[in-house]
Scaffold this motif. Structure first.
Motif, PDB file in Angstrom:
ATOM      1  N   ILE A  93       5.635  -9.212  -8.079  1.00  0.00           N
ATOM      2  CA  ILE A  93       6.103  -9.191  -6.694  1.00  0.00           C
ATOM      3  C   ILE A  93       6.178  -7.765  -6.149  1.00  0.00           C
ATOM      4  O   ILE A  93       5.777  -7.501  -5.021  1.00  0.00           O
ATOM      5  CB  ILE A  93       7.477  -9.887  -6.564  1.00  0.00           C
TER       6      ILE A  93
ATOM      7  N   PRO B 112       6.335  -7.423  -0.067  1.00  0.00           N
ATOM      8  CA  PRO B 112       6.486  -8.722  -0.733  1.00  0.00           C
ATOM      9  C   PRO B 112       7.868  -8.956  -1.352  1.00  0.00           C
ATOM     10  O   PRO B 112       8.320 -10.096  -1.443  1.00  0.00           O
ATOM     11  CB  PRO B 112       5.396  -8.703  -1.814  1.00  0.00           C
TER      12      PRO B 112
ATOM     13  N   LEU C 193      -0.626 -13.171   1.715  1.00  0.00           N
ATOM     14  CA  LEU C 193       0.006 -13.063   0.401  1.00  0.00           C
ATOM     15  C   LEU C 193      -0.040 -14.352  -0.402  1.00  0.00           C
ATOM     16  O   LEU C 193       0.446 -14.404  -1.523  1.00  0.00           O
ATOM     17  CB  LEU C 193       1.464 -12.615   0.562  1.00  0.00           C
TER      18      LEU C 193
ATOM     19  N   CYS D 215       1.509  -9.222   4.697  1.00  0.00           N
ATOM     20  CA  CYS D 215       2.081  -7.874   4.654  1.00  0.00           C
ATOM     21  C   CYS D 215       0.959  -6.890   4.953  1.00  0.00           C
ATOM     22  O   CYS D 215      -0.131  -6.995   4.364  1.00  0.00           O
ATOM     23  CB  CYS D 215       2.690  -7.615   3.278  1.00  0.00           C
TER      24      CYS D 215
ATOM     25  N   PHE E 133       4.954 -17.793  -0.306  1.00  0.00           N
ATOM     26  CA  PHE E 133       4.124 -16.702   0.210  1.00  0.00           C
ATOM     27  C   PHE E 133       2.986 -17.190   1.101  1.00  0.00           C
ATOM     28  O   PHE E 133       2.436 -16.409   1.866  1.00  0.00           O
ATOM     29  CB  PHE E 133       3.546 -15.866  -0.930  1.00  0.00           C
TER      30      PHE E 133
ATOM     31  N   LEU F  78       1.090  -8.043  -6.351  1.00  0.00           N
ATOM     32  CA  LEU F  78       0.649  -8.990  -5.322  1.00  0.00           C
ATOM     33  C   LEU F  78      -0.020  -8.300  -4.136  1.00  0.00           C
ATOM     34  O   LEU F  78      -1.123  -8.679  -3.735  1.00  0.00           O
ATOM     35  CB  LEU F  78       1.819  -9.851  -4.847  1.00  0.00           C
ATOM     36  N   LEU F  79       0.614  -7.299  -3.563  1.00  0.00           N
ATOM     37  CA  LEU F  79       0.027  -6.623  -2.404  1.00  0.00           C
ATOM     38  C   LEU F  79      -1.251  -5.894  -2.786  1.00  0.00           C
ATOM     39  O   LEU F  79      -2.241  -5.937  -2.047  1.00  0.00           O
ATOM     40  CB  LEU F  79       1.032  -5.665  -1.762  1.00  0.00           C
TER      41      LEU F  79
END
Length: 183
Positions: free
Chosen positions: A5, A122, A110, A105, A100, A9-10
């Motif tokens: 997280i 996130p 996401l 973002c 998500f 993820l990003l």
């Protein structure tokens, strides 16, 4: 779970944007695994690793120092199932990756759906779920084990979340979350 997280993820969404917002949970997991390898080569092994090895428990302490009897379990996801509205697609069921799908973002999706609600990072999703579980009124559904919450996120958006108990103890997981005014 924390690294997925907070960091992965990003970065995965930025490096593999075609894996997000396409109704394919397997593609999202593969993008995450490309950034932070699980050590698995096969799709089922990757799914099992992220489903069973990535979770956290959240406890609330009362002002007297006692622990709230209801405990929140945050999973990345509980299951991957066929998408009911997009033929050939797959969705995350339960957990943070399920939620998500409603967020983006820095312009990057996401989750599995093309999304329009912005997060500054996130990790914001964790605070949102904690707020829904511990601070919003619980609405028990008659004859059901689960409860829902409706939480105001800002002047225009309310998030409805559903929490389901694990067995007979007071540990709850996020079953689903969505914006009811958009359905």
């Amino acid at each position: 779970m924390k690294a997925v997280i907070t960091e992965v993820l990003l970065e995965a969404a930025q490096k593999y944007p075609t894996s997000f917002g396409t109704y394919d949970a397997h593609a999202v997991l593969q993008a995450i695994d490309n950034i932070e390898p699980s050590g698995c080569k096969e799709k089922d092994c990757i799914k099992q690793f992220y489903c069973t090895e990535q979770f956290a428990y959240v406890f609330e302490l009362a002002s007297d120092g006692s622990v709230n009897e209801q405990v929140l379990r945050l999973d990345l996801f509980r299951l991957i199932q066929p998408n009911k509205t997009h033929r050939g697609g797959f969705d995350f069921t339960g957990g943070l990756l399920h939620l998500f799908k409603h967020f983006r973002c820095d312009g990057y999706h996401l989750g599995t759906y093309p999304s329009s609600h912005n997060l500054s990072h996130p990790t914001d999703i964790i605070g949102i779920v904690i707020k829904c579980f511990f601070q919003s009124p619980h609405r028990q559904i008659e004859g059901e084990k689960y409860f829902t919450t409706l939480t105001k996120l800002d002047d225009q958006n309310e998030l409805l979340c559903s929490f389901f108990p694990t067995g007979e103890i007071n540990v709850y997981f996020l079953n689903t979350g969505y914006f009811p005014n958009e359905n």
